[in-house]
Design an enzyme around this catalytic site. Sequence first.
Site, PDB file in Angstrom:
ATOM      1  N   LYS A 127       1.072  -1.223  -0.155  1.00  0.00           N
ATOM      2  CA  LYS A 127       0.025   0.004  -0.020  1.00  0.00           C
ATOM      3  C   LYS A 127       0.809   1.169   0.064  1.00  0.00           C
ATOM      4  O   LYS A 127       1.453   1.727   0.919  1.00  0.00           O
ATOM      5  CB  LYS A 127      -1.039  -0.052   1.313  1.00  0.00           C
ATOM      6  CG  LYS A 127      -2.105   1.070   1.085  1.00  0.00           C
ATOM      7  CD  LYS A 127      -2.509   1.573   2.804  1.00  0.00           C
ATOM      8  CE  LYS A 127      -1.669   2.657   3.110  1.00  0.00           C
ATOM      9  NZ  LYS A 127      -1.360   4.083   2.460  1.00  0.00           N
TER      10      LYS A 127
ATOM     11  N   GLU B   5      10.531   0.147   9.737  1.00  0.00           N
ATOM     12  CA  GLU B   5      11.406   0.737   9.398  1.00  0.00           C
ATOM     13  C   GLU B   5      11.069   2.177   9.591  1.00  0.00           C
ATOM     14  O   GLU B   5      10.279   2.579   8.593  1.00  0.00           O
ATOM     15  CB  GLU B   5      11.675   0.277   7.887  1.00  0.00           C
ATOM     16  CG  GLU B   5      11.950  -0.927   7.452  1.00  0.00           C
ATOM     17  CD  GLU B   5      13.672  -1.309   7.808  1.00  0.00           C
ATOM     18  OE1 GLU B   5      14.276  -0.291   7.739  1.00  0.00           O
ATOM     19  OE2 GLU B   5      13.857  -2.276   8.200  1.00  0.00           O
TER      20      GLU B   5
ATOM     21  N   CYS C 126      15.104   8.889   5.262  1.00  0.00           N
ATOM     22  CA  CYS C 126      15.184   8.174   6.498  1.00  0.00           C
ATOM     23  C   CYS C 126      16.530   8.322   7.267  1.00  0.00           C
ATOM     24  O   CYS C 126      16.818   8.673   8.304  1.00  0.00           O
ATOM     25  CB  CYS C 126      14.591   6.954   6.669  1.00  0.00           C
ATOM     26  SG  CYS C 126      15.472   5.898   5.445  1.00  0.00           S
TER      27      CYS C 126
ATOM     28  N   GLU D  10      12.481  14.676  13.683  1.00  0.00           N
ATOM     29  CA  GLU D  10      12.703  14.254  12.590  1.00  0.00           C
ATOM     30  C   GLU D  10      12.095  15.378  11.521  1.00  0.00           C
ATOM     31  O   GLU D  10      10.793  15.817  11.925  1.00  0.00           O
ATOM     32  CB  GLU D  10      12.114  12.860  12.019  1.00  0.00           C
ATOM     33  CG  GLU D  10      12.801  12.607  10.735  1.00  0.00           C
ATOM     34  CD  GLU D  10      12.035  11.306  10.219  1.00  0.00           C
ATOM     35  OE1 GLU D  10      11.097  10.963  10.462  1.00  0.00           O
ATOM     36  OE2 GLU D  10      12.810  10.574   9.277  1.00  0.00           O
TER      37      GLU D  10
HETATM   38  P1  NAD Z   1       3.591   7.964   7.455  1.00  0.00           P
HETATM   39  O1  NAD Z   1       4.013   7.369   8.959  1.00  0.00           O
HETATM   40  O2  NAD Z   1       2.737   9.117   7.773  1.00  0.00           O
HETATM   41  O3  NAD Z   1       3.015   7.008   6.457  1.00  0.00           O
HETATM   42  C1  NAD Z   1       3.499   6.014   6.313  1.00  0.00           C
HETATM   43  C2  NAD Z   1       2.491   4.967   5.653  1.00  0.00           C
HETATM   44  O4  NAD Z   1       1.471   4.607   6.753  1.00  0.00           O
HETATM   45  C3  NAD Z   1       1.746   5.357   4.578  1.00  0.00           C
HETATM   46  O5  NAD Z   1       1.299   4.324   3.479  1.00  0.00           O
HETATM   47  C4  NAD Z   1       0.435   5.833   4.997  1.00  0.00           C
HETATM   48  O6  NAD Z   1      -0.711   6.036   4.262  1.00  0.00           O
HETATM   49  C5  NAD Z   1       0.203   4.817   6.078  1.00  0.00           C
HETATM   50  N1  NAD Z   1      -0.644   5.117   7.233  1.00  0.00           N
HETATM   51  C6  NAD Z   1      -0.825   6.299   7.853  1.00  0.00           C
HETATM   52  N2  NAD Z   1      -1.344   6.612   9.071  1.00  0.00           N
HETATM   53  C7  NAD Z   1      -1.848   5.067   9.301  1.00  0.00           C
HETATM   54  C8  NAD Z   1      -2.664   4.441  10.449  1.00  0.00           C
HETATM   55  N3  NAD Z   1      -3.180   4.869  11.044  1.00  0.00           N
HETATM   56  N4  NAD Z   1      -2.674   3.112  10.205  1.00  0.00           N
HETATM   57  C9  NAD Z   1      -2.012   2.436   9.034  1.00  0.00           C
HETATM   58  N5  NAD Z   1      -1.469   3.106   8.056  1.00  0.00           N
HETATM   59  C10 NAD Z   1      -1.249   4.451   8.033  1.00  0.00           C
HETATM   60  O7  NAD Z   1       5.031   8.349   6.766  1.00  0.00           O
HETATM   61  P2  NAD Z   1       5.060   9.285   5.730  1.00  0.00           P
HETATM   62  O8  NAD Z   1       4.977  10.650   6.239  1.00  0.00           O
HETATM   63  O9  NAD Z   1       4.517   8.875   4.694  1.00  0.00           O
HETATM   64  O10 NAD Z   1       6.730   9.314   5.478  1.00  0.00           O
HETATM   65  C11 NAD Z   1       7.917   9.836   6.304  1.00  0.00           C
HETATM   66  C12 NAD Z   1       8.410   8.782   7.291  1.00  0.00           C
HETATM   67  O11 NAD Z   1       8.920   7.594   6.895  1.00  0.00           O
HETATM   68  C13 NAD Z   1       9.557   9.348   7.896  1.00  0.00           C
HETATM   69  O12 NAD Z   1       9.542   9.158   9.174  1.00  0.00           O
HETATM   70  C14 NAD Z   1      10.822   8.641   7.312  1.00  0.00           C
HETATM   71  O13 NAD Z   1      11.872   8.533   8.115  1.00  0.00           O
HETATM   72  C15 NAD Z   1       9.960   7.227   7.393  1.00  0.00           C
HETATM   73  N6  NAD Z   1      10.921   6.449   6.178  1.00  0.00           N
HETATM   74  C16 NAD Z   1      11.511   5.370   6.881  1.00  0.00           C
HETATM   75  C17 NAD Z   1      12.421   4.588   5.988  1.00  0.00           C
HETATM   76  C18 NAD Z   1      13.436   3.546   6.612  1.00  0.00           C
HETATM   77  O14 NAD Z   1      13.684   2.647   5.693  1.00  0.00           O
HETATM   78  N7  NAD Z   1      13.669   3.350   7.900  1.00  0.00           N
HETATM   79  C19 NAD Z   1      12.462   4.687   4.742  1.00  0.00           C
HETATM   80  C20 NAD Z   1      11.748   5.813   4.237  1.00  0.00           C
HETATM   81  C21 NAD Z   1      10.838   6.518   4.889  1.00  0.00           C
END
Ligand code: NAD
Length: 486
Positions: free
Chosen positions: A182, A256, A290, A390
């Site tokens: 997703k 992650e 990230c 972050e």
């Molecule tokens: P996010 O946490 O807002 O969303 C991530 C995913 O979760 C999306 O698909 C979103 O639609 C879904 N989501 C959001 N709320 C949800 C809920 N309540 N229940 C289930 N799913 C839900 O993150 P973002 O803003 O899309 O991305 C940025 C974050 O991702 C940063 O914190 C970044 O560091 C992290 N990130 C980590 C890595 C890694 O490999 N460690 C890689 C890339 C990004």
Amino acid sequence: MSIASPDIEALPKSDFIIGKPVNSDGLQGYAHLYPANGEVTRKVSVAGKDEVDMAVRAARAALPGWRNTPPNERRKVMLRFAQLIRENGERFKKVINAENGALFHQLDWFVEWDADLFEYNAGYADKIAGEVVPIWPQQAFDYTLDEPYGVIGILVPWNGPSISFGQMIAPAMASGNVCIIKPTEFAPYSCLFLGELALEAGIPEGVINVIPGNVEAGEALTRHPGVDKLHFTGSGATARKILAGAAENMTPVGLELGGKSARLIFEDCDWQQAVMSVVGTCVGNAGQACIAGSRALVQESIYDKFLADCQAAAGHVKLGDPLAADTMMGPVIHEGHCNRILAMIDHAREEGGEILSGGKREGGDLASGFFVQPTLIADPDNKLEITREEVFGPVVSMIPFKDEEDAIRIANDTVYGLASYIDSTNINTVHRLASRLDAGNVMVNGAVGLPTAAPFGGHKQSGVGRVGGIWGIREFIRTKNVHIAM
Ligand code: NAD
């Protein structure tokens, strides 16, 4: 300077892959904007509970067939997929550019990354074996079976969905699982593109399902009893909700998450490389990474001169059209994220942080896009909110340290533990510090890209589990013990 439009013709044709490609005519549609000019690329469909449920059913239907496919056949079809990714590399790059405004001339790496991940993990398909457990002299025989979990639910963020696609799906498939991924509505295209290509390569229907969606779909996938394991990439705040939702069915979760990674810059560093690394942290993917080294810890003896050189280098960064070959830095993903970053910078000012460069949204020809200037902020005490939370944008905090002990204290003074960086030409310093930095990854004197064979993941609030190499395979198998009395 005018901003060229992305190539809409290159975009995938389907709205979802639920077994097969599905068109739903903008179901609960979201107008996706090209981040570089704010224009609509397409009205994308957003999955709801029903699509999640259909995807789980498609995956469960495909599971027995895929699980029982001879491993060498799994390997062959994954290799075909890798080959198709390379053959369609130019189109793939256009798709990635259109979904998040990434710089086109830097995207060869993305194509190679996914192709390489499928090739690498394909090689594991016929090498996942159990072990004989030594229990002699008992009158029994004991051995283990490493088996797939079944249906893997994968939730990914918008900054690099195609990266997550390969990182999770390649090892999951190689070990006999089927997947539902997703991506978000902000960057839905690259996963759909890869899903379409997978079918073309001969990967059976239902093995890879793609359902772009928002929180509603995320929650439905998290709580679905038909999902055997979840893998989440995203923020810590969302991870807590995922863990709570997964608790309903006690679904195991790999995480992650984000970071606030420190770069330790010593007086004996390779100066130019260290300066470029700090500014490059703002520039690369507009800081939306990230593993961004968003805290630059600089030895006191060089602090003032190093800051001055970083300021000068940041001033030379050319923001602009992601399709132009001379652009160095592109936009952030959307208006809301742009405003969040600017609000954090404003708050840093109010808290007494000194903005050394940038700090504003780009105006003029770039005003309709979501461009934030590369921003360096002096924070001598490592205490501003922007230094501790972050940002996920083009911002680096600059913090002085006295000696190794002081550097370690500041570097580890965070709830995160994803990456850390050391810039020093003294091999003894490097080895001493590498073992004391509380982070899943330590990168020394610049990074040349994450190797497919290496483990990647975080300590503390940066994650649970590892992707990459054999460690990535282990995330997607569970071990059964068989004990035979004789
Ligand atoms: P996010 O946490 O807002 O969303 C991530 C995913 O979760 C999306 O698909 C979103 O639609 C879904 N989501 C959001 N709320 C949800 C809920 N309540 N229940 C289930 N799913 C839900 O993150 P973002 O803003 O899309 O991305 C940025 C974050 O991702 C940063 O914190 C970044 O560091 C992290 N990130 C980590 C890595 C890694 O490999 N460690 C890689 C890339 C990004």
